[in-house]
Design a protein around this motif. Sequence first.
Motif, mmCIF file in Angstrom:
data_model
loop_
_atom_site.group_PDB
_atom_site.id
_atom_site.type_symbol
_atom_site.label_atom_id
_atom_site.label_comp_id
_atom_site.label_asym_id
_atom_site.label_seq_id
_atom_site.Cartn_x
_atom_site.Cartn_y
_atom_site.Cartn_z
ATOM 1 N N GLY B 16 0.809 -1.224 0.000
ATOM 2 C CA GLY B 16 0.000 0.000 0.000
ATOM 3 C C GLY B 16 0.833 1.259 0.000
ATOM 4 N N LEU B 19 2.416 1.766 -3.348
ATOM 5 C CA LEU B 19 1.343 2.101 -4.289
ATOM 6 C C LEU B 19 1.043 3.599 -4.215
ATOM 7 C CD1 LEU B 19 -0.844 1.063 -6.291
ATOM 8 C CD2 LEU B 19 -2.337 0.719 -4.331
ATOM 9 N N SER B 20 1.280 4.194 -3.049
ATOM 10 C CA SER B 20 1.052 5.633 -2.906
ATOM 11 C C SER B 20 1.860 6.420 -3.927
ATOM 12 C CB SER B 20 1.445 6.119 -1.511
ATOM 13 O OG SER B 20 0.690 5.457 -0.549
ATOM 14 N N LEU B 22 2.690 5.246 -6.991
ATOM 15 C CA LEU B 22 1.999 5.077 -8.270
ATOM 16 C C LEU B 22 0.655 5.799 -8.271
ATOM 17 C CD1 LEU B 22 2.687 1.294 -8.971
ATOM 18 C CD2 LEU B 22 3.875 3.263 -9.923
ATOM 19 N N ASP B 23 0.130 6.026 -7.077
ATOM 20 C CA ASP B 23 -1.156 6.718 -6.981
ATOM 21 C C ASP B 23 -1.025 8.224 -7.122
ATOM 22 O OD1 ASP B 23 -2.765 4.576 -6.832
ATOM 23 O OD2 ASP B 23 -3.239 4.730 -4.706
ATOM 24 N N PRO B 138 -1.921 3.640 5.216
ATOM 25 C CA PRO B 138 -0.724 3.886 4.428
ATOM 26 C C PRO B 138 -0.210 5.307 4.632
ATOM 27 C CG PRO B 138 -2.624 4.324 3.078
ATOM 28 C CD PRO B 138 -3.137 3.896 4.433
#
Lengths: 431, 262
Positions: B16, B19-20, B22-23, B138
């Motif tokens: 997670g 992913l932040s 990529l987010d 996250p």
Amino acid sequence: MGNRTIKVETLTRVEGEGGLYIRLNGEAVDEVRLEIYEPPRLFEALLRGRPLEDVPDITARICGICPVAYQMSSVHALEAALEVTVSPEIRRLRRLLYCGEWIESHGLHMHLLHAPDFLGFDSGLEMAKQFPEEVNRGLRLKKHGNQLVDMLGGRAIHPINVCVGGFYRLPTRKEVQKLIPDFEWGLNAAIETTRWVASFDFPDFESPDCEYISLSHPDEYPMNAGVMKTSSGDTIDVANYEAEFEELQVPHSTALHAIRKSTGRPYLLGPLARINLNRDRLSPSAQKLADEIKLEPVCCNPHKAIIARGLEIIHAYEEALMILRDQPLKGKSRESYEYQAGKGMSATEAPRGTLFHRYIVDKDGKIVEASIVPPTSQNQAQIEADLKQWISHVISKDERETARKCENLVRAYDPCISCSTHFLNVKIERT
Amino acid sequence: MGKPKLGVFKFASCDGCQLSLLDAEDQLLAVAEVIDIVHFPEASSRLESGPYDIALIEGSITTPHDAERIQQIRRDSKFLMTIGACATAGGIQALRNGADTTEFMQAVYATPEYIQVLDQSTAIAEHVKVDFELRGCPINQYQLIEVIQSLLAGRTPRTPKHSVCLDCKRRGTVCVTVAQGIACLGPVTQSGCDAICPSYHRGCYGCYGPAAQPNLVSLSTQTLKAGDSPAEAAHRLQNFNVSAPAFHQESQRLTDQAREQN
Ligand code: SF4
Ligand code: SF4
Ligand code: SF4
């Protein structure tokens, strides 16, 4: 040519960590191992003794990419144990939340993880230099998914608004309506994206007699409810899940393998399985596009899962728009309940396939036992079986090339390793 | 000088926090312009070995192999930053610390002998020197981008250390404890999330870990007065930051208290 091994130490563009090990005897495949070395996190053990209200917050942490799926299977299973039925409004909002996760997770996988394989790039970021329009569009789709989960769930990763019985608070009409213009743009963009991926050059490869399994519901595309259907024609009630499937531990993986007890064979879950079994329940635009691109009625080419993901994004946009436009937002944000000792099971459709949860709770609302069966661990055995066949198509003297093509196939399943240990690196050995 | 090299590494975690990155859709391509992402298995098949200018570490140390792997990454990295509760406090998997790991393994695996795990899930800082810790489960993507940008600009990364309560005031959220009697860890939890939970009518459950100088005893005294049992109050501290010293100490104290009562 003697015996040799091909190894991929670290599988890339997948969620979590693992490797691939292939042992060849001349051209014959001796062994294929998907090695999941992701450290186990023991969620099922650490849930014991905790108040059931903690479960959706904790199980979300199994996976940062599909936390909604973990929350949904948890709350449904716990509601079954407590004999709570939620209102149709809450049910619709839960589907809306799920639409957000499908758009975000599929959008990420299609554009940043999988498409680079078809176009020969190492990453989505590199691909962006030659395909700026497509990558930017993909990032925007992904962002819409996040915005939706953020609005309804409180934040995109590990939403905080989901609880047993419903939601802590309902979104306001203003919050809901704000998303509509973006989603109207997104529906068309999703159709463009799916046309684009359908134009890729797909290897001519079919998974040999693979059994597809997904939830199925008489009048909706499966997401958060239904019975399990199989491509061999069986219907399995979710309550019989554990009687029908068996989880086995294999020495080379921290993830458990699953087989169907009746056949002793692996099976496949996920977007391709869902489309194969429920195509007629896709939203109108998604069905229309599936026909336009002439997707086979039962598609057994695992590489084409990227098309299935695109169709599911279209569906998710269309269904989300419907809910966003006329969600009445009336009634209670959640159902109240009394503690009672009991057992509850549920399966929902995570982006990667059917996710099963079972809980036993005591009369004080504490967790006595938890069992969680994530989709990737169920798909593992089928991935290994497909790889065995695929190798004969891609074997060459260039080991790096062979390894790369094996890795491509593994990525087509979008394995989620963190979930399954709750994966990847290719080694090929020739003995 | 070429672009600074960034490596992203994962240990026991949910992905997670990485992913932040990529987010951060809007900034992602811009970040990739100024930084060379040379090792990020989740996002790219091009994996370069060190040295790295910046290493982002997600996840906690739970296996003998990982305890060694982090040493090598440290040797390879100029600036090492941990991202998230797993990496900074051991994460939710640290709930097994103090419990019987063998029994936990038996509960999940039929043949636990195949798998090597450590009894404890530990934060990265317990193994190597950490240059900066970013909290949250996250992490907040804007904080991550701010830290990376400040590093590139050569200034010290700044992230707030005050408690969630202050952000409630700033957002104008009505206090859930005062108005509805809902237990909330906001007073002792570090901000960074923009006080999300109270704005959704629920108490903070501490996913950003302890704020600077938190008065945990005072908060538990309040919740006990409001009718919580010591065991319930202890449980509330035992989640994503269970091994952060302040939360750990207070949850131990409450657990002992619960034991005395029985
Ligand atoms: S801190 Fe939380 S979000 Fe980050 S990796 Fe650990 S579990 Fe996932
Ligand atoms: S709701 Fe919680 S975080 Fe907000 S002011 Fe009250 S106690 Fe503090
Ligand atoms: S309010 Fe507390 S629990 Fe909620 S997101 Fe913020 S720090 Fe985490």
